[in-house]
Scaffold this motif. Structure first.
Motif, PDB file in Angstrom:
ATOM      1  N   LYS A 230       0.838  -1.189   0.000  1.00  0.00           N
ATOM      2  CA  LYS A 230       0.000   0.000   0.000  1.00  0.00           C
ATOM      3  C   LYS A 230       0.878   1.247   0.000  1.00  0.00           C
ATOM      4  O   LYS A 230       1.974   1.250   0.578  1.00  0.00           O
ATOM      5  CB  LYS A 230      -0.902   0.024   1.232  1.00  0.00           C
ATOM      6  N   THR A 231       0.378   2.292  -0.646  1.00  0.00           N
ATOM      7  CA  THR A 231       1.143   3.539  -0.726  1.00  0.00           C
ATOM      8  C   THR A 231       1.471   4.069   0.665  1.00  0.00           C
ATOM      9  O   THR A 231       2.582   4.544   0.920  1.00  0.00           O
ATOM     10  CB  THR A 231       0.349   4.596  -1.512  1.00  0.00           C
ATOM     11  N   SER A 232       0.519   3.978   1.591  1.00  0.00           N
ATOM     12  CA  SER A 232       0.754   4.481   2.950  1.00  0.00           C
ATOM     13  C   SER A 232       1.872   3.715   3.649  1.00  0.00           C
ATOM     14  O   SER A 232       2.674   4.297   4.394  1.00  0.00           O
ATOM     15  CB  SER A 232      -0.535   4.386   3.772  1.00  0.00           C
ATOM     16  N   GLU A 233       1.945   2.401   3.394  1.00  0.00           N
ATOM     17  CA  GLU A 233       3.016   1.592   3.991  1.00  0.00           C
ATOM     18  C   GLU A 233       4.360   1.944   3.367  1.00  0.00           C
ATOM     19  O   GLU A 233       5.384   2.000   4.055  1.00  0.00           O
ATOM     20  CB  GLU A 233       2.718   0.097   3.780  1.00  0.00           C
ATOM     21  N   PHE A 234       4.344   2.173   2.050  1.00  0.00           N
ATOM     22  CA  PHE A 234       5.578   2.535   1.337  1.00  0.00           C
ATOM     23  C   PHE A 234       6.154   3.838   1.881  1.00  0.00           C
ATOM     24  O   PHE A 234       7.355   3.963   2.110  1.00  0.00           O
ATOM     25  CB  PHE A 234       5.277   2.674  -0.153  1.00  0.00           C
ATOM     26  N   GLN A 235       5.287   4.833   2.112  1.00  0.00           N
ATOM     27  CA  GLN A 235       5.746   6.134   2.591  1.00  0.00           C
ATOM     28  C   GLN A 235       6.309   6.060   4.005  1.00  0.00           C
ATOM     29  O   GLN A 235       7.077   6.936   4.410  1.00  0.00           O
ATOM     30  CB  GLN A 235       4.593   7.144   2.531  1.00  0.00           C
ATOM     31  N   ALA A 236       5.943   5.021   4.751  1.00  0.00           N
ATOM     32  CA  ALA A 236       6.444   4.875   6.117  1.00  0.00           C
ATOM     33  C   ALA A 236       7.830   4.233   6.157  1.00  0.00           C
ATOM     34  O   ALA A 236       8.490   4.241   7.194  1.00  0.00           O
ATOM     35  CB  ALA A 236       5.466   4.033   6.941  1.00  0.00           C
ATOM     36  N   LEU A 237       8.297   3.685   5.013  1.00  0.00           N
ATOM     37  CA  LEU A 237       9.612   3.055   4.958  1.00  0.00           C
ATOM     38  C   LEU A 237      10.724   4.091   4.985  1.00  0.00           C
ATOM     39  O   LEU A 237      10.532   5.247   4.622  1.00  0.00           O
ATOM     40  CB  LEU A 237       9.736   2.214   3.680  1.00  0.00           C
ATOM     41  N   PRO A 239      14.064   5.821   3.434  1.00  0.00           N
ATOM     42  CA  PRO A 239      14.390   6.094   2.021  1.00  0.00           C
ATOM     43  C   PRO A 239      15.107   4.948   1.317  1.00  0.00           C
ATOM     44  O   PRO A 239      14.758   4.578   0.192  1.00  0.00           O
ATOM     45  CB  PRO A 239      15.267   7.344   2.103  1.00  0.00           C
ATOM     46  N   LYS A 240      16.102   4.344   1.980  1.00  0.00           N
ATOM     47  CA  LYS A 240      16.854   3.273   1.313  1.00  0.00           C
ATOM     48  C   LYS A 240      15.974   2.041   1.084  1.00  0.00           C
ATOM     49  O   LYS A 240      16.142   1.314   0.098  1.00  0.00           O
ATOM     50  CB  LYS A 240      18.092   2.899   2.131  1.00  0.00           C
ATOM     51  N   ASP A 241      15.011   1.810   1.997  1.00  0.00           N
ATOM     52  CA  ASP A 241      14.118   0.674   1.845  1.00  0.00           C
ATOM     53  C   ASP A 241      13.106   0.907   0.720  1.00  0.00           C
ATOM     54  O   ASP A 241      12.698  -0.030   0.021  1.00  0.00           O
ATOM     55  CB  ASP A 241      13.381   0.393   3.154  1.00  0.00           C
ATOM     56  N   ARG A 242      12.684   2.187   0.541  1.00  0.00           N
ATOM     57  CA  ARG A 242      11.777   2.500  -0.569  1.00  0.00           C
ATOM     58  C   ARG A 242      12.468   2.197  -1.903  1.00  0.00           C
ATOM     59  O   ARG A 242      11.881   1.585  -2.799  1.00  0.00           O
ATOM     60  CB  ARG A 242      11.387   3.970  -0.524  1.00  0.00           C
ATOM     61  N   ALA A 243      13.697   2.675  -2.018  1.00  0.00           N
ATOM     62  CA  ALA A 243      14.434   2.467  -3.265  1.00  0.00           C
ATOM     63  C   ALA A 243      14.641   0.980  -3.534  1.00  0.00           C
ATOM     64  O   ALA A 243      14.471   0.507  -4.661  1.00  0.00           O
ATOM     65  CB  ALA A 243      15.781   3.190  -3.191  1.00  0.00           C
ATOM     66  N   ALA A 244      15.003   0.220  -2.489  1.00  0.00           N
ATOM     67  CA  ALA A 244      15.230  -1.215  -2.663  1.00  0.00           C
ATOM     68  C   ALA A 244      13.944  -1.915  -3.087  1.00  0.00           C
ATOM     69  O   ALA A 244      13.954  -2.801  -3.941  1.00  0.00           O
ATOM     70  CB  ALA A 244      15.750  -1.820  -1.356  1.00  0.00           C
ATOM     71  N   PHE A 245      12.824  -1.515  -2.510  1.00  0.00           N
ATOM     72  CA  PHE A 245      11.528  -2.122  -2.845  1.00  0.00           C
ATOM     73  C   PHE A 245      11.204  -1.916  -4.322  1.00  0.00           C
ATOM     74  O   PHE A 245      10.801  -2.847  -5.019  1.00  0.00           O
ATOM     75  CB  PHE A 245      10.442  -1.496  -1.968  1.00  0.00           C
ATOM     76  N   MET A 246      11.383  -0.680  -4.814  1.00  0.00           N
ATOM     77  CA  MET A 246      11.066  -0.386  -6.206  1.00  0.00           C
ATOM     78  C   MET A 246      12.028  -1.092  -7.161  1.00  0.00           C
ATOM     79  O   MET A 246      11.631  -1.578  -8.207  1.00  0.00           O
ATOM     80  CB  MET A 246      11.110   1.122  -6.441  1.00  0.00           C
ATOM     81  N   GLU A 247      13.309  -1.155  -6.788  1.00  0.00           N
ATOM     82  CA  GLU A 247      14.300  -1.771  -7.662  1.00  0.00           C
ATOM     83  C   GLU A 247      14.091  -3.283  -7.782  1.00  0.00           C
ATOM     84  O   GLU A 247      14.488  -3.907  -8.776  1.00  0.00           O
ATOM     85  CB  GLU A 247      15.708  -1.479  -7.142  1.00  0.00           C
ATOM     86  N   LYS A 248      13.444  -3.889  -6.798  1.00  0.00           N
ATOM     87  CA  LYS A 248      13.167  -5.325  -6.856  1.00  0.00           C
ATOM     88  C   LYS A 248      11.860  -5.619  -7.584  1.00  0.00           C
ATOM     89  O   LYS A 248      11.403  -6.755  -7.614  1.00  0.00           O
ATOM     90  CB  LYS A 248      13.120  -5.903  -5.435  1.00  0.00           C
ATOM     91  N   GLY A 249      11.235  -4.586  -8.159  1.00  0.00           N
ATOM     92  CA  GLY A 249      10.027  -4.801  -8.929  1.00  0.00           C
ATOM     93  C   GLY A 249       8.746  -4.730  -8.130  1.00  0.00           C
ATOM     94  O   GLY A 249       7.696  -5.173  -8.594  1.00  0.00           O
ATOM     95  N   GLY A 250       8.800  -4.192  -6.917  1.00  0.00           N
ATOM     96  CA  GLY A 250       7.592  -4.065  -6.110  1.00  0.00           C
ATOM     97  C   GLY A 250       6.620  -3.100  -6.740  1.00  0.00           C
ATOM     98  O   GLY A 250       7.005  -2.191  -7.466  1.00  0.00           O
ATOM     99  N   THR A 251       5.341  -3.281  -6.479  1.00  0.00           N
ATOM    100  CA  THR A 251       4.308  -2.400  -7.019  1.00  0.00           C
ATOM    101  C   THR A 251       3.499  -1.803  -5.894  1.00  0.00           C
ATOM    102  O   THR A 251       3.379  -2.383  -4.811  1.00  0.00           O
ATOM    103  CB  THR A 251       3.367  -3.159  -7.980  1.00  0.00           C
ATOM    104  N   LEU A 252       2.924  -0.628  -6.148  1.00  0.00           N
ATOM    105  CA  LEU A 252       2.145   0.090  -5.150  1.00  0.00           C
ATOM    106  C   LEU A 252       0.671  -0.019  -5.469  1.00  0.00           C
ATOM    107  O   LEU A 252       0.264   0.056  -6.625  1.00  0.00           O
ATOM    108  CB  LEU A 252       2.562   1.556  -5.113  1.00  0.00           C
ATOM    109  N   VAL A 253      -0.127  -0.192  -4.439  1.00  0.00           N
ATOM    110  CA  VAL A 253      -1.575  -0.231  -4.600  1.00  0.00           C
ATOM    111  C   VAL A 253      -2.195   0.756  -3.623  1.00  0.00           C
ATOM    112  O   VAL A 253      -1.628   1.038  -2.576  1.00  0.00           O
ATOM    113  CB  VAL A 253      -2.135  -1.650  -4.334  1.00  0.00           C
ATOM    114  N   ASP A 254      -3.336   1.316  -3.969  1.00  0.00           N
ATOM    115  CA  ASP A 254      -4.008   2.277  -3.092  1.00  0.00           C
ATOM    116  C   ASP A 254      -4.663   1.574  -1.909  1.00  0.00           C
ATOM    117  O   ASP A 254      -4.991   0.406  -1.981  1.00  0.00           O
ATOM    118  CB  ASP A 254      -5.064   3.052  -3.886  1.00  0.00           C
TER     119      ASP A 254
END
Length: 254
Positions: A230-237, A239-254
């Protein structure tokens, strides 16, 4: 960059997109120059300028107290003062303690002044960049909220404040220049677009174009090679964890 031309019935015309002349850049992209939109943007920014100018002037007013103070020189002076051997100056048992006692408040005040100056400068820069992201048309129309946060965090060292305005730099440390206004540095929207283009996983942070109706990538089950979040969970990470999540192909859902 040149005006894009089209031929019709043996006559050459300038291509127009939504009433705007279209230009072709050296890398093959097309840019529709929006003159009315530019004028409207300038008008809007002028209306906002007073509040931002007052905040900037207030911060600069506090910084004036430290005008002419060089942090490197000041730190060097503090280091030298801290290593003064008073006994070499005056051969008296009590003089060493007296000198150190006299120097201590000066050292503390100078260190505090340096810290205050650096804090004020950093705060002012964050405000300028934060306001720029808040006003960015590209960020609001093209990026998801998490995408805006990711770009701002991931490329924090690529956006610097110079003469009171944000300036973008590429991966080689060179200033990012405008494609619509050759010879001039890129405006903030162009800076953000350039940084997004350089991000290998930009498809994950761009708003859905409607191909699946969910914001997922074509052919994806919504988890990528990582997982969905979820976007709210992503924003709570962090910065380095956000980048790692996106680079591993993670997707965001509302």
């Amino acid at each position: 960059m040149k005006l894009k031309l089209v031929e019709m019935n043996g006559v050459t015309y300038a291509e127009v997109q939504d009433g705007k002349p279209v230009y072709e850049t050296d890398d093959g992209k097309t840019v529709a120059f929006d003159a009315p939109g530019t004028v409207a943007t300038i008008t809007r920014l002028n209306n906002e300028a007073k509040t931002h100018r007052e905040a900037k002037e207030a911060a600069e007013g506090k910084l004036k107290a430290f005008e002419g103070l060089d942090a490197t020189t000041a730190r060097d002076a503090l280091d030298k003062l801290s290593r003064i051997d008073a006994k070499k100056l005056v051969d008296a048992g009590d003089m060493d303690a007296a000198i150190q006692t006299a120097l201590k408040p000066v050292q503390e005040q100078l260190a505090a002044a340096i810290k205050d100056k650096e804090t004020l400068t950093s705060s002012l820069n964050r405000e300028v960049i934060g306001n720029a992201f808040g006003r960015s048309k590209f960020a609001s129309e093209k990026l998801t909220p998490a995408g805006v946060d990711l770009i701002r965090t991931l490329y924090a060292d690529r956006i610097k404040v110079e003469d009171g305005k944000p300036i973008g730099y590429d991966q080689n440390g060179q200033k990012i220049y405008s494609k619509a206004r050759p010879g001039e540095v890129a405006d903030f929207d162009e800076i953000v677009e350039s940084l997004v283009d350089s991000y290998a996983f930009k498809d994950h942070i761009l708003k859905s174009t409607g191909h699946n109706g969910t914001g997922k990538q074509p052919g994806s089950d919504g988890t990528g090679s990582g997982r969905s979040m979820k976007t709210s969970e992503f924003q709570a990470l962090a910065p380095k964890d956000r980048a790692a999540f996106m680079e591993k192909g993670g997707t965001l859902v509302d």
